[in-house]
Motif scaffolding. Structure first.
Motif, PDB file in Angstrom:
ATOM      1  N   GLU A 166       0.829  -1.202   0.000  1.00  0.00           N
ATOM      2  CA  GLU A 166       0.000   0.000   0.000  1.00  0.00           C
ATOM      3  C   GLU A 166       0.868   1.258   0.000  1.00  0.00           C
ATOM      4  OE1 GLU A 166      -3.552   1.907  -0.488  1.00  0.00           O
ATOM      5  OE2 GLU A 166      -3.032  -0.189  -0.764  1.00  0.00           O
ATOM      6  N   ALA A 167       1.941   1.247   0.755  1.00  0.00           N
ATOM      7  CA  ALA A 167       2.867   2.393   0.762  1.00  0.00           C
ATOM      8  C   ALA A 167       3.551   2.532  -0.599  1.00  0.00           C
ATOM      9  CB  ALA A 167       3.905   2.230   1.869  1.00  0.00           C
ATOM     10  N   CYS A 180      -3.199   2.875  -9.592  1.00  0.00           N
ATOM     11  CA  CYS A 180      -2.352   1.687  -9.683  1.00  0.00           C
ATOM     12  C   CYS A 180      -2.851   0.618  -8.715  1.00  0.00           C
ATOM     13  CB  CYS A 180      -0.911   2.012  -9.299  1.00  0.00           C
ATOM     14  SG  CYS A 180      -0.130   3.269 -10.311  1.00  0.00           S
ATOM     15  N   VAL A 181      -2.655  -0.612  -9.095  1.00  0.00           N
ATOM     16  CA  VAL A 181      -2.839  -1.751  -8.196  1.00  0.00           C
ATOM     17  C   VAL A 181      -1.458  -2.373  -8.061  1.00  0.00           C
ATOM     18  CG1 VAL A 181      -3.906  -4.019  -7.903  1.00  0.00           C
ATOM     19  CG2 VAL A 181      -5.243  -2.141  -8.886  1.00  0.00           C
ATOM     20  N   VAL A 182      -1.003  -2.538  -6.830  1.00  0.00           N
ATOM     21  CA  VAL A 182       0.322  -3.104  -6.569  1.00  0.00           C
ATOM     22  C   VAL A 182       0.136  -4.408  -5.792  1.00  0.00           C
ATOM     23  CG1 VAL A 182       2.531  -2.743  -5.389  1.00  0.00           C
ATOM     24  CG2 VAL A 182       1.439  -0.846  -6.604  1.00  0.00           C
ATOM     25  N   SER A 185      -8.491  -3.034  -6.097  1.00  0.00           N
ATOM     26  CA  SER A 185      -7.659  -2.434  -5.060  1.00  0.00           C
ATOM     27  C   SER A 185      -7.993  -2.953  -3.664  1.00  0.00           C
ATOM     28  CB  SER A 185      -7.795  -0.910  -5.092  1.00  0.00           C
ATOM     29  OG  SER A 185      -9.146  -0.528  -4.918  1.00  0.00           O
ATOM     30  N   GLY A 186      -9.134  -3.578  -3.512  1.00  0.00           N
ATOM     31  CA  GLY A 186      -9.537  -4.110  -2.209  1.00  0.00           C
ATOM     32  C   GLY A 186     -10.481  -5.276  -2.378  1.00  0.00           C
ATOM     33  N   LEU A 213       4.094   5.487  -5.644  1.00  0.00           N
ATOM     34  CA  LEU A 213       4.152   5.374  -7.099  1.00  0.00           C
ATOM     35  C   LEU A 213       3.111   6.282  -7.758  1.00  0.00           C
ATOM     36  CD1 LEU A 213       5.277   4.142  -9.667  1.00  0.00           C
ATOM     37  CD2 LEU A 213       3.745   2.180  -9.308  1.00  0.00           C
ATOM     38  N   GLU A 214       1.884   6.278  -7.267  1.00  0.00           N
ATOM     39  CA  GLU A 214       0.854   7.150  -7.842  1.00  0.00           C
ATOM     40  C   GLU A 214       1.256   8.619  -7.734  1.00  0.00           C
ATOM     41  OE1 GLU A 214      -3.171   4.429  -7.285  1.00  0.00           O
ATOM     42  OE2 GLU A 214      -2.821   6.068  -5.877  1.00  0.00           O
ATOM     43  N   ALA A 215       1.809   9.021  -6.596  1.00  0.00           N
ATOM     44  CA  ALA A 215       2.240  10.415  -6.422  1.00  0.00           C
ATOM     45  C   ALA A 215       3.380  10.760  -7.378  1.00  0.00           C
ATOM     46  CB  ALA A 215       2.660  10.659  -4.970  1.00  0.00           C
TER      47      ALA A 215
END
Length: 182
Positions: free
Chosen positions: A56-57, A76-78, A109-110, A62-64
Motif C-alpha cells: 500500500e505504501a 495503480c494496483v500493486v 484495489s480491495g 508510485l501514484e504520487a
C-alpha cells in the motif's frame, strides 16, 4: 527484507491519451529507490524489487510520483509475487485449455463483496462466465474482451464503486508471475 512487486497501471496509453512511456515509468520507479525494474507491454505493467515497504505504501508513492512526472493521476494496483502466483493457482477456469484472449483477471484495489454482483444475471451472458477471487475477478470471454457484454456489465459503477479495477489477459497475468519470480 526485499519483496518483488508488480504495479498495474490503469487506463494509460489508450488511444493516444494519458501517455506514459515505459522507459519513463521505469525511471520513475527507480527514482523511488526500487531496483530490478522491468516493464511489460505499453499498457502499464511493471515489476520491481522493494526494500522494507509494504504494497500500500509502494502504491501511494508510485501514484504520487507518476502524477508529479506526467501531470495527471494514474490509479495503480500493486501486488507482491506471492499474491500473483496465488491468482494463477486459484484460477477456476481451465487456463491451459483456453486461448489467452479468452481468460482475463480484473485486479481490484480491495476486497470485493459478492453482493456487488447481485444485479448481474450470469445466464444472460452465457457462455461468458465470471468467478470472484481474492481481490480479483476471473472472466471467461470466449470471443475476447472487446466483444464481451459481461465485461461491460462487470465494469458498472455498482460493481466497481470505491475500488480501482484493472483487467489483464491471461498472457499478461502469467507474465507478471514470471517477472516477479526470483
Amino acid at each position: 527484507m526485499s519483496t518483488r512487486y508488480a504495479a498495474l497501471l490503469r487506463g494509460i496509453n489508450v488511444g493516444g491519451h494519458r501517455k506514459v512511456p515505459m522507459a519513463e515509468l521505469r525511471s520513475v520507479i527507480a527514482e523511488l529507490g526500487h531496483r530490478d525494474v522491468v516493464t511489460h507491454l505499453q499498457s502499464g505493467n511493471a515489476a520491481f524489487t522493494v526494500e522494507d515497504a509494504e504494497g500500500e505504501a509502494v502504491r501511494r508513492a508510485l501514484e504520487a510520483a507518476i502524477e508529479r512526472r506526467f501531470g495527471f493521476a494514474v490509479d495503480c494496483v500493486v501486488r507482491n509475487a506471492d499474491y500473483l502466483r496465488a491468482v494463477v493457482a486459484g484460477c477456476p477456469f481451465p487456463a491451459d485449455a483456453l486461448e489467452a484472449k479468452q481468460l482475463h483477471v480484473t485486479y481490484f484495489s480491495g476486497p470485493v463483496a459478492p453482493e456487488r454482483f447481485d444485479g448481474i444475471d450470469p445466464a444472460a451472458f452465457a457462455p461468458e462466465e465470471f468467478r470472484i477471487g481474492d481481490r480479483a475477478l476471473y472472466l471467461y470471454a470466449p470471443e475476447g474482451l472487446g466483444r464481451s457484454k459481461l465485461a461491460d456489465a462487470l465494469a458498472r459503477p455498482t460493481v466497481t464503486r470505491g475500488l480501482v479495477a484493472t483487467t489483464r489477459n491471461w498472457n499478461t497475468v502469467t507474465k507478471l508471475v514470471e517477472l516477479t519470480s526470483p
